[in-house]
Write a protein that holds these residues in place. Sequence first.
Motif, PDB file in Angstrom:
ATOM      1  N   GLN A 119      47.315  44.404  39.328  1.00  0.00           N
ATOM      2  CA  GLN A 119      45.998  44.948  40.071  1.00  0.00           C
ATOM      3  C   GLN A 119      45.652  45.899  38.808  1.00  0.00           C
ATOM      4  O   GLN A 119      44.419  45.752  38.746  1.00  0.00           O
ATOM      5  CB  GLN A 119      46.191  44.938  41.252  1.00  0.00           C
ATOM      6  N   ASP A 120      46.402  46.618  38.493  1.00  0.00           N
ATOM      7  CA  ASP A 120      45.872  47.672  37.761  1.00  0.00           C
ATOM      8  C   ASP A 120      45.549  47.131  36.282  1.00  0.00           C
ATOM      9  O   ASP A 120      44.505  47.496  36.001  1.00  0.00           O
ATOM     10  CB  ASP A 120      46.985  48.651  37.515  1.00  0.00           C
ATOM     11  N   LYS A 121      46.237  46.217  35.935  1.00  0.00           N
ATOM     12  CA  LYS A 121      46.019  45.613  34.673  1.00  0.00           C
ATOM     13  C   LYS A 121      44.602  44.899  34.752  1.00  0.00           C
ATOM     14  O   LYS A 121      43.753  44.872  33.878  1.00  0.00           O
ATOM     15  CB  LYS A 121      47.100  44.635  34.093  1.00  0.00           C
ATOM     16  N   GLY A 122      44.474  44.332  35.705  1.00  0.00           N
ATOM     17  CA  GLY A 122      43.197  43.706  36.055  1.00  0.00           C
ATOM     18  C   GLY A 122      41.933  44.568  36.019  1.00  0.00           C
ATOM     19  O   GLY A 122      40.718  44.382  35.627  1.00  0.00           O
ATOM     20  N   ARG A 123      42.210  45.646  36.852  1.00  0.00           N
ATOM     21  CA  ARG A 123      41.116  46.861  36.915  1.00  0.00           C
ATOM     22  C   ARG A 123      40.821  47.140  35.295  1.00  0.00           C
ATOM     23  O   ARG A 123      39.812  47.382  35.190  1.00  0.00           O
ATOM     24  CB  ARG A 123      41.532  47.772  37.857  1.00  0.00           C
ATOM     25  N   ASP A 124      41.842  47.551  34.505  1.00  0.00           N
ATOM     26  CA  ASP A 124      41.880  48.009  33.283  1.00  0.00           C
ATOM     27  C   ASP A 124      40.985  46.757  32.516  1.00  0.00           C
ATOM     28  O   ASP A 124      39.987  47.427  31.658  1.00  0.00           O
ATOM     29  CB  ASP A 124      42.968  48.339  32.642  1.00  0.00           C
ATOM     30  N   GLU A 125      41.276  45.496  32.546  1.00  0.00           N
ATOM     31  CA  GLU A 125      40.373  44.734  31.955  1.00  0.00           C
ATOM     32  C   GLU A 125      39.324  44.229  32.228  1.00  0.00           C
ATOM     33  O   GLU A 125      38.253  44.333  31.570  1.00  0.00           O
ATOM     34  CB  GLU A 125      41.245  43.245  32.335  1.00  0.00           C
ATOM     35  N   ASP A 126      38.816  44.551  33.580  1.00  0.00           N
ATOM     36  CA  ASP A 126      37.296  44.847  33.942  1.00  0.00           C
ATOM     37  C   ASP A 126      36.870  45.803  33.603  1.00  0.00           C
ATOM     38  O   ASP A 126      35.763  45.784  33.048  1.00  0.00           O
ATOM     39  CB  ASP A 126      37.579  44.969  35.476  1.00  0.00           C
ATOM     40  N   ASN A 127      37.538  46.995  33.443  1.00  0.00           N
ATOM     41  CA  ASN A 127      36.914  48.291  32.911  1.00  0.00           C
ATOM     42  C   ASN A 127      36.356  48.073  31.648  1.00  0.00           C
ATOM     43  O   ASN A 127      35.534  48.542  30.834  1.00  0.00           O
ATOM     44  CB  ASN A 127      37.670  49.365  33.235  1.00  0.00           C
ATOM     45  N   ASP A 128      37.375  47.637  30.824  1.00  0.00           N
ATOM     46  CA  ASP A 128      37.099  47.165  28.972  1.00  0.00           C
ATOM     47  C   ASP A 128      36.157  46.423  29.090  1.00  0.00           C
ATOM     48  O   ASP A 128      35.212  46.581  28.474  1.00  0.00           O
ATOM     49  CB  ASP A 128      38.303  46.456  28.728  1.00  0.00           C
ATOM     50  N   GLU A 129      35.850  45.309  29.815  1.00  0.00           N
ATOM     51  CA  GLU A 129      34.757  44.329  29.941  1.00  0.00           C
ATOM     52  C   GLU A 129      33.500  44.967  30.262  1.00  0.00           C
ATOM     53  O   GLU A 129      32.425  44.965  29.396  1.00  0.00           O
ATOM     54  CB  GLU A 129      35.020  43.129  30.920  1.00  0.00           C
TER      55      GLU A 129
END
Length: 147
Positions: A119-129
């Motif tokens: 979930q954290d990784k997904g959030r990080d990816e979302d933030n990067d996007e």
Amino acid sequence: MAERPEDLNLPNAVITRIIKEALPDGVSISKEARSAISRAASVFVLYATSCANNFAMKGKRKTLNASDVLSAMEEMEFQRFVTPLKEALEAYRREQKGKKEASEQKKKDKDKKTDSEEQDKGRDEDNDEDEERLEEEEQNEEEEVDN
């Protein structure tokens, strides 16, 4: 099955440790006596196993279980050991149950941690996007201002 009678003996280190634990401090045992005890212990284990196997065969089973061993002890007229053996068996079962529960809990915790990390990784990816989108928008705005 063992190919030679010597293969049926219990390990000397185990026998020596048991003897040392059973004897009071300062008492020693000769090599000959230790060998005799080792052979007697091996014979006892073989006899107990044979008797327990008879109970398993009567039950049309190929696997010996604890009740077979307890029944064998009674048949061999070692009734006084049955209660301590039952207590030791219950303690063993409780210990194994505790280990199993701890292992299951550890696995659940690991799975939760993995899910949380994903979930954290997904959030990080979302933030990067989101950051990339903002940068693109800023560039587009700058290009529009320049035009």
